[in-house]
Design a protein around this motif. Structure first.
Motif, PDB file in Angstrom:
ATOM      1  N   PRO A  23       0.906  -1.320  -0.040  1.00 33.52           N
ATOM      2  CA  PRO A  23       0.053   0.074   0.012  1.00 33.52           C
ATOM      3  C   PRO A  23       0.913   1.301   0.110  1.00 33.52           C
ATOM      4  O   PRO A  23       1.762   1.266   0.738  1.00 33.52           O
ATOM      5  N   PRO A  24       0.400   2.197  -0.593  1.00 34.86           N
ATOM      6  CA  PRO A  24       1.071   3.661  -0.571  1.00 34.86           C
ATOM      7  C   PRO A  24       1.410   4.189   0.798  1.00 34.86           C
ATOM      8  O   PRO A  24       0.611   4.015   1.679  1.00 34.86           O
ATOM      9  N   ALA A  25       2.475   4.904   0.707  1.00 34.21           N
ATOM     10  CA  ALA A  25       2.718   5.908   2.085  1.00 34.21           C
ATOM     11  C   ALA A  25       1.610   6.689   2.187  1.00 34.21           C
ATOM     12  O   ALA A  25       1.461   7.544   1.256  1.00 34.21           O
ATOM     13  N   LEU A  26       1.284   6.899   3.285  1.00 33.35           N
ATOM     14  CA  LEU A  26      -0.172   7.908   3.548  1.00 33.35           C
ATOM     15  C   LEU A  26       0.252   8.802   4.476  1.00 33.35           C
ATOM     16  O   LEU A  26       0.879   8.327   5.611  1.00 33.35           O
ATOM     17  N   SER A  27      -0.123   9.959   4.376  1.00 35.98           N
ATOM     18  CA  SER A  27       0.164  11.149   5.354  1.00 35.98           C
ATOM     19  C   SER A  27      -1.073  10.959   6.249  1.00 35.98           C
ATOM     20  O   SER A  27      -2.236  10.485   5.796  1.00 35.98           O
ATOM     21  N   ALA A  28      -0.855  11.269   7.448  1.00 33.52           N
ATOM     22  CA  ALA A  28      -2.001  11.137   8.635  1.00 33.52           C
ATOM     23  C   ALA A  28      -3.063  12.186   8.263  1.00 33.52           C
ATOM     24  O   ALA A  28      -2.537  13.196   7.916  1.00 33.52           O
ATOM     25  N   PRO A  29      -4.276  11.600   8.295  1.00 32.43           N
ATOM     26  CA  PRO A  29      -5.285  12.559   7.862  1.00 32.43           C
ATOM     27  C   PRO A  29      -5.547  13.517   9.105  1.00 32.43           C
ATOM     28  O   PRO A  29      -5.211  12.994  10.147  1.00 32.43           O
ATOM     29  N   ALA A  30      -6.391  14.625   8.913  1.00 35.06           N
ATOM     30  CA  ALA A  30      -6.384  15.416   9.969  1.00 35.06           C
ATOM     31  C   ALA A  30      -7.551  14.945  11.000  1.00 35.06           C
ATOM     32  O   ALA A  30      -8.291  14.155  10.734  1.00 35.06           O
ATOM     33  N   ALA A  31      -7.150  15.404  12.100  1.00 38.92           N
ATOM     34  CA  ALA A  31      -8.057  14.681  13.248  1.00 38.92           C
ATOM     35  C   ALA A  31      -9.741  15.035  13.005  1.00 38.92           C
ATOM     36  O   ALA A  31      -9.914  16.142  12.478  1.00 38.92           O
ATOM     37  N   ALA A  32     -10.435  14.125  13.288  1.00 35.39           N
ATOM     38  CA  ALA A  32     -11.835  14.388  12.987  1.00 35.39           C
ATOM     39  C   ALA A  32     -12.798  13.642  14.307  1.00 35.39           C
ATOM     40  O   ALA A  32     -11.999  13.070  15.241  1.00 35.39           O
ATOM     41  N   PRO A  33     -14.063  14.094  14.420  1.00 38.44           N
ATOM     42  CA  PRO A  33     -14.650  13.622  15.660  1.00 38.44           C
ATOM     43  C   PRO A  33     -14.695  12.047  15.670  1.00 38.44           C
ATOM     44  O   PRO A  33     -15.003  11.718  17.109  1.00 38.44           O
ATOM     45  N   PHE A  34     -14.849  11.316  14.677  1.00 37.66           N
ATOM     46  CA  PHE A  34     -15.025   9.876  14.802  1.00 37.66           C
ATOM     47  C   PHE A  34     -13.664   9.287  15.031  1.00 37.66           C
ATOM     48  O   PHE A  34     -13.325   8.154  14.923  1.00 37.66           O
ATOM     49  N   CYS A  35     -12.686  10.045  15.246  1.00 40.85           N
ATOM     50  CA  CYS A  35     -11.370   9.597  15.417  1.00 40.85           C
ATOM     51  C   CYS A  35     -10.724   9.914  17.022  1.00 40.85           C
ATOM     52  O   CYS A  35      -9.567  10.765  16.770  1.00 40.85           O
ATOM     53  N   GLU A  36     -11.410   9.909  18.061  1.00 46.17           N
ATOM     54  CA  GLU A  36     -11.006  10.441  19.484  1.00 46.17           C
ATOM     55  C   GLU A  36      -9.865   9.661  19.965  1.00 46.17           C
ATOM     56  O   GLU A  36      -9.052   9.963  20.728  1.00 46.17           O
ATOM     57  N   GLY A  37      -9.797   8.137  19.731  1.00 45.64           N
ATOM     58  CA  GLY A  37      -9.068   7.322  20.219  1.00 45.64           C
ATOM     59  C   GLY A  37      -7.960   6.794  19.055  1.00 45.64           C
ATOM     60  O   GLY A  37      -7.898   7.475  18.169  1.00 45.64           O
ATOM     61  N   GLU A  38      -7.634   5.642  19.213  1.00 44.67           N
ATOM     62  CA  GLU A  38      -6.482   5.036  18.438  1.00 44.67           C
ATOM     63  C   GLU A  38      -7.100   4.704  17.194  1.00 44.67           C
ATOM     64  O   GLU A  38      -6.566   4.563  16.110  1.00 44.67           O
ATOM     65  N   ALA A 189      -5.873  -1.050  22.314  1.00 46.71           N
ATOM     66  CA  ALA A 189      -6.475   0.403  22.247  1.00 46.71           C
ATOM     67  C   ALA A 189      -7.820   0.532  21.905  1.00 46.71           C
ATOM     68  O   ALA A 189      -8.469   1.586  21.731  1.00 46.71           O
ATOM     69  N   LEU A 190      -8.748  -0.842  21.602  1.00 43.71           N
ATOM     70  CA  LEU A 190      -9.945  -0.746  21.096  1.00 43.71           C
ATOM     71  C   LEU A 190     -10.980  -0.198  22.074  1.00 43.71           C
ATOM     72  O   LEU A 190     -10.872  -0.254  23.437  1.00 43.71           O
ATOM     73  N   ARG A 191     -12.207   0.470  21.589  1.00 41.90           N
ATOM     74  CA  ARG A 191     -12.991   1.053  22.560  1.00 41.90           C
ATOM     75  C   ARG A 191     -14.462   0.495  21.938  1.00 41.90           C
ATOM     76  O   ARG A 191     -14.498   0.418  20.897  1.00 41.90           O
ATOM     77  N   GLU A 192     -15.281   0.608  22.659  1.00 42.55           N
ATOM     78  CA  GLU A 192     -16.705   0.430  22.306  1.00 42.55           C
ATOM     79  C   GLU A 192     -17.100   1.526  21.026  1.00 42.55           C
ATOM     80  O   GLU A 192     -16.840   2.716  21.190  1.00 42.55           O
ATOM     81  N   ARG A 193     -17.639   0.772  20.169  1.00 43.55           N
ATOM     82  CA  ARG A 193     -18.243   1.623  18.946  1.00 43.55           C
ATOM     83  C   ARG A 193     -17.139   1.654  17.835  1.00 43.55           C
ATOM     84  O   ARG A 193     -17.442   2.250  16.804  1.00 43.55           O
ATOM     85  N   ASP A 194     -15.947   1.106  17.946  1.00 50.22           N
ATOM     86  CA  ASP A 194     -14.916   1.415  17.035  1.00 50.22           C
ATOM     87  C   ASP A 194     -15.163   0.367  15.594  1.00 50.22           C
ATOM     88  O   ASP A 194     -16.039  -0.808  16.157  1.00 50.22           O
ATOM     89  N   VAL A 195     -15.186   0.721  14.813  1.00 51.07           N
ATOM     90  CA  VAL A 195     -15.657   0.185  13.416  1.00 51.07           C
ATOM     91  C   VAL A 195     -14.641  -0.898  13.077  1.00 51.07           C
ATOM     92  O   VAL A 195     -13.316  -0.994  13.406  1.00 51.07           O
ATOM     93  N   VAL A 196     -15.097  -2.361  12.746  1.00 51.28           N
ATOM     94  CA  VAL A 196     -14.118  -3.154  12.662  1.00 51.28           C
ATOM     95  C   VAL A 196     -14.681  -4.064  10.837  1.00 51.28           C
ATOM     96  O   VAL A 196     -15.660  -4.003  10.505  1.00 51.28           O
TER      97      VAL A 196
END
Length: 524
Positions: A23-38, A189-196
């Motif tokens: 996979p290509p090297a990816l730059s980190a996306p901007a923080a978003a409300p759905f990414c409060e955890g890891e 690092a998983l939390r409830e409601r994380d998508v899988v």
């Protein structure tokens, strides 16, 4: 009833030369409300590059595994002569390749997918085979699907190592298979409601992708030979998915990361499926080394041990016992609940608990000591409950270890205290008291780090000036109002309170497989 179908450092897993490009090297996306955890709780966090890469990969890294065995059964004919009959059986599950080394490809799957009992019995049944039959032959291979009857292009597999406690196994293939292109993540690092995202072969029929969310970040699995930590997801999975990789979306990179291996589900819960956390399989994946077998010689934490602790706490004016460098106590409540309280090093000058853990009575079908309930963290202002939805898997694991250690230490300490009045009656009673004392001293030393860790948690989660605290006496004496959800690890749920899943009795879990038989029912 439940059927029960690695931390690793975060390193990229190499692709096979015949597989798709990395996979290509990816730059980190901007923080978003759905990414409060890891990990993200929305598929919107998946980067366009990662999405495009997954869609462009033509050779998948998950494989349908066929496990076969032949059982020989003995019987007597009409004239008393011994007859031998042989019964072939087969089952299907999922495996995924994760590394190439020394000219071989390593794959990970469930132990129950690839292992058959040496001899069939009521405790180790094989569908279609009577009890008392001996396994005389077995085999492993990669096939297109369950209906694949052309064996000339099957890929032979061999066992590298199996760990029944983790329900995981590493297989080897001399073929250069396409391997998992994503990094290995951290299930803690998983939390409830994380998508899988789950990739596997439901019913052994076809390669499929299922999506869901984490509904419980921690679940302890001690059914039969299993002894590991799980998390619970609501993806719609089937027999045959056993061994499927479970992926989460990293908030830092927008890429998938491997966080677990699906291995089981609640048979009376339509979409409650359990996943072996990947953090536990470091030695198995990297060093092909299974985890040390749990110590069977320790005092069992069963209903009898709980009854003794409850009785001792009820009749004693001083239900205290040492725990590491601190003092703990156990208090019985009128509804049968036990509350374990851990105090600071300045006890008894200051008597507010650092942590209070609720231990609920086990149901008749649950077995064991009890069920983990609510948790409070305390300071000088009082106690504050921290709801389960606020706890990630790592915190829940810490609390589960703390409760288990408190149960064991209370059982041991009270046994030693009860042995003292009669310790001089005979040589046997004297030796018993001396042995308990030595064990207690070793346990005190062993639990110093756990005691310190609990104090650090109290520093983090004790109520501050902006939060409403509860008096210690209220927590220790008053049961919660009816309808309040009590389970910390036993009844997984999503955001709102939900009905508890079925109890885990002796019939509550079965391996996620039905060996033998015809059609899709053979999938594991």
């Amino acid at each position: 009833m439940v059927w029960w179908t690695v931390g690793l450092s975060v390193v990229a897993v190499a692709l096979a030369t015949e597989g798709a490009p990395p996979p290509p090297a990816l730059s980190a996306p901007a923080a978003a409300p759905f990414c409060e955890g890891e990990y993200a709780d929305s598929y919107s966090a998946l980067s366009p590059q990662a999405r495009a890469f997954e869609q462009s990969v033509k050779k998948k890294y998950t494989y349908c595994v066929r496990s076969t065995a032949v059982y020989e059964c003995l019987s007597y004919g009409a004239e008393g002569n011994v007859r031998r009959s042989r019964t072939p059986v087969s089952a299907h599950g999922t495996a995924f390749a994760y590394r190439q080394q020394a000219g071989e490809t390593l794959l990970l799957t469930n132990e129950h997918v690839v292992e058959w009992p040496d001899v069939t019995s009521d405790a180790h049944p094989v569908e279609g085979v009577p009890s008392g039959c001996k396994r005389v032959k077995d085999g492993l291979s990669i096939v297109e699907n369950e209906a694949d009857a052309y064996d000339r292009d099957d890929i032979a597999l061999s066992m590298a190592v199996a760990d029944p406690q983790l329900d995981l196994a590493v297989l080897k293939s001399k073929a250069p298979l396409t391997v998992l292109p994503w990094k290995v993540g951290r299930s803690a690092a998983l939390r409830e409601r994380d998508v899988v995202d789950v990739r596997g072969f439901p019913l052994g029929v076809f390669n499929a992708t299922n999506m869901g969310k984490v509904i419980s970040a921690y679940d302890r699995d001690e059914y039969k030979d299993w002894y590991h930590d799980d998390f619970v997801i609501d993806a719609l999975l089937s027999q045959g998915n056993s061994g499927s990789p479970v992926l989460a979306i990293s908030c830092k990179t927008g890429e998938f990361e491997l966080v677990g291996v699906y291995h089981a589900g609640y048979s009376r819960g339509s979409a409650l499926n359990v996943v072996v956390g990947i953090d536990q399989a470091r030695d198995l994946m990297n060093n092909l080394r299974r985890t040390p077998k749990r110590n069977e010689g320790t005092t069992p934490l069963d209903a009898l041990a709980r009854a003794r602790v409850a009785k001792r706490a009820e009749v004693s004016a001083t239900p205290f016992f040492p725990f590491g460098s601190r003092i703990a106590a156990v208090f019985p409540r009128a509804d049968g609940t036990l509350l374990f309280a851990l105090y600071g090093q300045d006890f008894p000058r200051r008597v507010h608990p650092l942590v209070v853990l609720e231990d609920l009575p086990a149901g008749s079908a649950d077995g064991g000591f009890g069920r983990a309930g609510r948790v409070w963290f305390g300071g000088e202002r009082g106690l504050l409950e921290r709801p389960r939805a606020e706890q990630d898997a790592e915190l829940q694991q810490q609390l589960a270890r703390l409760l288990d250690a408190l149960r064991r230490d209370a059982t041991l300490a009270f046994s030693y205290q009860d042995s003292l009045p009669s310790s001089d009656e005979s040589r046997q009673t004297f030796d018993t008291a001396a042995r308990l004392n030595k064990t207690l001293e070793r346990t005190i030393v062993a639990h110093r780090d756990l005691s310190d860790a609990a104090a650090e948690l109290a520093d983090r989660f004790a109520p501050d000036v902006t939060e409403s605290a509860t008096r210690t006496e209220s927590v220790l004496k008053n049961p919660p109002p009816p309808g309040i959800h009590l389970g910390l690890t036993s009844e997984p749920r999503g955001g709102a309170p939900a009905a508890a899943p079925p109890p885990r009795d002796s019939g509550a879990r079965q391996p996620a497989r039905t060996p033998g038989g015809e059609g899709p029912s053979r999938g594991r």
